[in-house]
Design a protein around this motif. Structure first.
Motif, PDB file in Angstrom:
ATOM      1  N   LEU A 139      14.065   8.751  26.593  1.00 22.70           N
ATOM      2  CA  LEU A 139      13.295   8.414  27.788  1.00 22.70           C
ATOM      3  C   LEU A 139      11.914   9.052  27.746  1.00 22.70           C
ATOM      4  O   LEU A 139      10.905   8.428  28.102  1.00 22.70           O
ATOM      5  CB  LEU A 139      14.038   8.882  29.043  1.00 22.70           C
ATOM      6  CG  LEU A 139      15.098   7.952  29.617  1.00 22.70           C
ATOM      7  CD1 LEU A 139      15.876   8.666  30.724  1.00 22.70           C
ATOM      8  CD2 LEU A 139      14.455   6.685  30.166  1.00 22.70           C
ATOM      9  N   HIS A 140      11.873  10.309  27.319  1.00 26.78           N
ATOM     10  CA  HIS A 140      10.590  11.015  27.229  1.00 26.78           C
ATOM     11  C   HIS A 140       9.647  10.286  26.270  1.00 26.78           C
ATOM     12  O   HIS A 140       8.465  10.082  26.580  1.00 26.78           O
ATOM     13  CB  HIS A 140      10.816  12.452  26.757  1.00 26.78           C
ATOM     14  CG  HIS A 140       9.551  13.204  26.516  1.00 26.78           C
ATOM     15  ND1 HIS A 140       8.817  13.765  27.542  1.00 26.78           N
ATOM     16  CD2 HIS A 140       8.878  13.481  25.367  1.00 26.78           C
ATOM     17  CE1 HIS A 140       7.737  14.349  27.032  1.00 26.78           C
ATOM     18  NE2 HIS A 140       7.757  14.195  25.720  1.00 26.78           N
ATOM     19  N   GLY A 141      10.158   9.894  25.115  1.00 26.18           N
ATOM     20  CA  GLY A 141       9.328   9.188  24.151  1.00 26.18           C
ATOM     21  C   GLY A 141       8.850   7.845  24.658  1.00 26.18           C
ATOM     22  O   GLY A 141       7.689   7.456  24.451  1.00 26.18           O
ATOM     23  N   ARG A 147       2.915   5.186  28.873  1.00 25.30           N
ATOM     24  CA  ARG A 147       1.776   5.693  29.645  1.00 25.30           C
ATOM     25  C   ARG A 147       0.484   5.583  28.854  1.00 25.30           C
ATOM     26  O   ARG A 147      -0.564   5.212  29.385  1.00 25.30           O
ATOM     27  CB  ARG A 147       2.055   7.141  30.050  1.00 25.30           C
ATOM     28  CG  ARG A 147       0.910   7.829  30.764  1.00 25.30           C
ATOM     29  CD  ARG A 147       1.398   9.060  31.524  1.00 25.30           C
ATOM     30  NE  ARG A 147       2.475   9.757  30.841  1.00 25.30           N
ATOM     31  CZ  ARG A 147       2.278  10.731  29.945  1.00 25.30           C
ATOM     32  NH1 ARG A 147       1.058  11.084  29.597  1.00 25.30           N
ATOM     33  NH2 ARG A 147       3.321  11.350  29.397  1.00 25.30           N
ATOM     34  N   ALA A 148       0.540   5.900  27.565  1.00 27.59           N
ATOM     35  CA  ALA A 148      -0.651   5.804  26.726  1.00 27.59           C
ATOM     36  C   ALA A 148      -1.155   4.367  26.620  1.00 27.59           C
ATOM     37  O   ALA A 148      -2.353   4.133  26.435  1.00 27.59           O
ATOM     38  CB  ALA A 148      -0.352   6.362  25.332  1.00 27.59           C
ATOM     39  N   LEU A 355      12.087   8.113  18.366  1.00 27.70           N
ATOM     40  CA  LEU A 355      12.799   6.841  18.444  1.00 27.70           C
ATOM     41  C   LEU A 355      12.378   6.078  19.697  1.00 27.70           C
ATOM     42  O   LEU A 355      12.190   4.859  19.667  1.00 27.70           O
ATOM     43  CB  LEU A 355      14.307   7.085  18.456  1.00 27.70           C
ATOM     44  CG  LEU A 355      15.177   5.831  18.352  1.00 27.70           C
ATOM     45  CD1 LEU A 355      15.029   5.185  16.986  1.00 27.70           C
ATOM     46  CD2 LEU A 355      16.645   6.179  18.616  1.00 27.70           C
ATOM     47  N   GLY A 356      12.230   6.797  20.817  1.00 31.15           N
ATOM     48  CA  GLY A 356      11.765   6.153  22.046  1.00 31.15           C
ATOM     49  C   GLY A 356      10.367   5.589  21.900  1.00 31.15           C
ATOM     50  O   GLY A 356      10.081   4.482  22.371  1.00 31.15           O
ATOM     51  N   ARG A 357       9.487   6.335  21.241  1.00 32.18           N
ATOM     52  CA  ARG A 357       8.134   5.829  21.015  1.00 32.18           C
ATOM     53  C   ARG A 357       8.152   4.587  20.131  1.00 32.18           C
ATOM     54  O   ARG A 357       7.416   3.615  20.362  1.00 32.18           O
ATOM     55  CB  ARG A 357       7.262   6.932  20.402  1.00 32.18           C
ATOM     56  CG  ARG A 357       6.928   8.066  21.367  1.00 32.18           C
ATOM     57  CD  ARG A 357       5.910   9.012  20.782  1.00 32.18           C
ATOM     58  NE  ARG A 357       6.472   9.866  19.752  1.00 32.18           N
ATOM     59  CZ  ARG A 357       7.013  11.065  19.964  1.00 32.18           C
ATOM     60  NH1 ARG A 357       7.069  11.545  21.207  1.00 32.18           N
ATOM     61  NH2 ARG A 357       7.488  11.791  18.976  1.00 32.18           N
ATOM     62  N   SER A 358       8.998   4.612  19.105  1.00 30.19           N
ATOM     63  CA  SER A 358       9.115   3.447  18.225  1.00 30.19           C
ATOM     64  C   SER A 358       9.657   2.236  18.976  1.00 30.19           C
ATOM     65  O   SER A 358       9.243   1.100  18.740  1.00 30.19           O
ATOM     66  CB  SER A 358      10.029   3.771  17.034  1.00 30.19           C
ATOM     67  OG  SER A 358       9.484   4.796  16.240  1.00 30.19           O
TER      68      SER A 358
END
Length: 404
Positions: A139-141, A147-148, A355-358
């Protein structure tokens, strides 16, 4: 003579404003709306008023896109183009509109923009859990990457794997102009994944798929099978005859963490012990650890996550089984606490935040044509690789010396 009851006076506000004077001219226009004729004159009243300070709201509600357009002296279509980063707007006009938006405190409605043909700029994350490390780190990722990119992020917790509960959670999460991300590490998550309508933009973080199940799907994962294979081989390499496994619940009938553990044992010609019932929490690990501690032949334990390993360590300590002198314990995930346990925990690091960012990057490529190459297939995103972090909780079995 005032207008009769069949006549409604409509107020139209015409803003003739400069950014320097912040003054407006207001005209009241009488308008018959019932279809009856009216002989009453239409009053023309002109008055001077001051535009409210930036960020304030009038009695009619929030600042609208037409308010911004009137204040900047441009069309509302031009304001829309600026909001959606359309390249056809001149730099000077873009700067003027942007300054006006900030001055008036205008906040675009994301759903309305999407319905009007604008890009998707919101995502709802459907997750069965918000407390366990893998879920919270993912979730954090996701939130960080979203947001970015200027996306709004919402979270909806799936409370049950029952069909009715799953359908309700998905229905409530689907919004006009929005997209979904599903965290599918357990049975409830996989049920949600199957229930998402095909026309809703979606990506998911999942357990390692079996075979080619994940081919062509908008899914990302870390190779659990590879991770557990390497961890098991490490323990066997220290001299342990076999490795016991305390499992976590799985989203499938064939957990790839379990498959990797079993594969490493079979390749080494080691015995494959029965699985020890586990769960997610330290208590489940503690109960499994008490059972294992009673068997003196148990010298190495691989745990499905670090919370289970914490419980196993406590059970071994209470039973007088020294770690790592008598029993080696290895975890999964590399949670923040792992390095500060006594002994510090050897574990497999899984970068769930990456993994979240990906996962969000994959979703972004799906919803944004500019991020998708010719052919309509999203660019592959790098996925984090598992990494064995060697600390203090694993060593050779009793009677064997640690390699110098």
């Amino acid at each position: 003579m005032p207008p009769g009851p069949d006549v409604l006076l409509m107020r139209e506000i015409v803003i003739a404003q400069s950014l320097d004077t912040r003054n407006v001219t207001v005209h009241n226009l009488g308008m018959a709306v019932t279809g009856h004729t009216s002989d009453h004159p239409k009053p023309q009243i002109s008055e001077r008023a001051v535009v409210p300070p930036p960020g304030t709201r009038t009695s009619t509600g929030a600042v609208s896109i037409r308010d911004v357009a009137a204040a900047a002296g441009v069309s509302y279509q031009t304001v829309s183009r600026v909001i959606n980063n359309h390249p056809s707007v001149k730099l000077a006009t873009r700067e003027l509109v942007t300054a006006t938006i900030e001055s008036l405190g205008f906040r675009p409605n994301r759903a309305a923009r999407a319905l009007a043909g604008g890009p998707v700029q919101s995502v709802t994350v459907l997750t069965p859990n918000t407390t366990l490390y893998g879920y919270t780190a993912a979730l954090h990722g996701i939130e960080e990457a979203a947001r970015a990119a200027g996306f709004a992020v919402g979270v909806r917790v799936v409370e049950s794997a029952a069909p009715a509960g799953v359908r309700d959670a998905v229905a409530r999460a689907v919004e006009p102009g929005g997209a979904l991300i599903v965290i599918a590490y357990d049975a409830a998550g996989t049920e949600v994944l199957a229930a998402v309508p095909p026309d809703v933009p979606m990506a998911a973080t999942v357990e390692t798929p079996v075979g080619d199940e994940g081919a062509g799907k908008p899914w990302v994962w870390i190779d659990d099978r590879k991770a557990s294979t390497e961890a098991t081989r490490y323990l066997l390499g220290l001299g342990h005859r076999t490795v016991h496994y305390v499992s976590i619940p799985s989203s499938t009938d064939t957990s790839q963490r379990m498959v990797g553990w079993r594969t490493a044992l079979e390749e080494a010609g080691a015995g494959v012990p029965d699985l020890v019932g586990g769960g997610w929490e330290p208590l489940a690990g503690y109960r499994a650890g008490r059972e294992l501690a009673r068997d003196p032949a148990v010298t190495a334990v691989l745990c499905g996550n670090d919370d289970l390993a914490l419980g196993v360590l406590r059970a071994m300590h209470e039973a007088g089984r020294d770690t790592p002198g008598e029993v080696s314990v290895v975890g999964f995930d590399d949670t923040p606490m792992a390095a500060y346990l006594t002994p510090s925990l050897t574990t497999v690091r899984l970068d769930f935040a990456q993994l979240g960012r990906s996962c969000f990057a994959l979703l972004h490529a799906i919803v944004d044509p500019a991020a998708t190459p010719p052919g309509g297939i999203p660019r592959p995103e790098p996925r984090p690789e598992p990494e064995l972090i060697i600390r203090e909780s694993a060593g050779p079995p009793p009677g064997r010396q640690r390699d110098s």
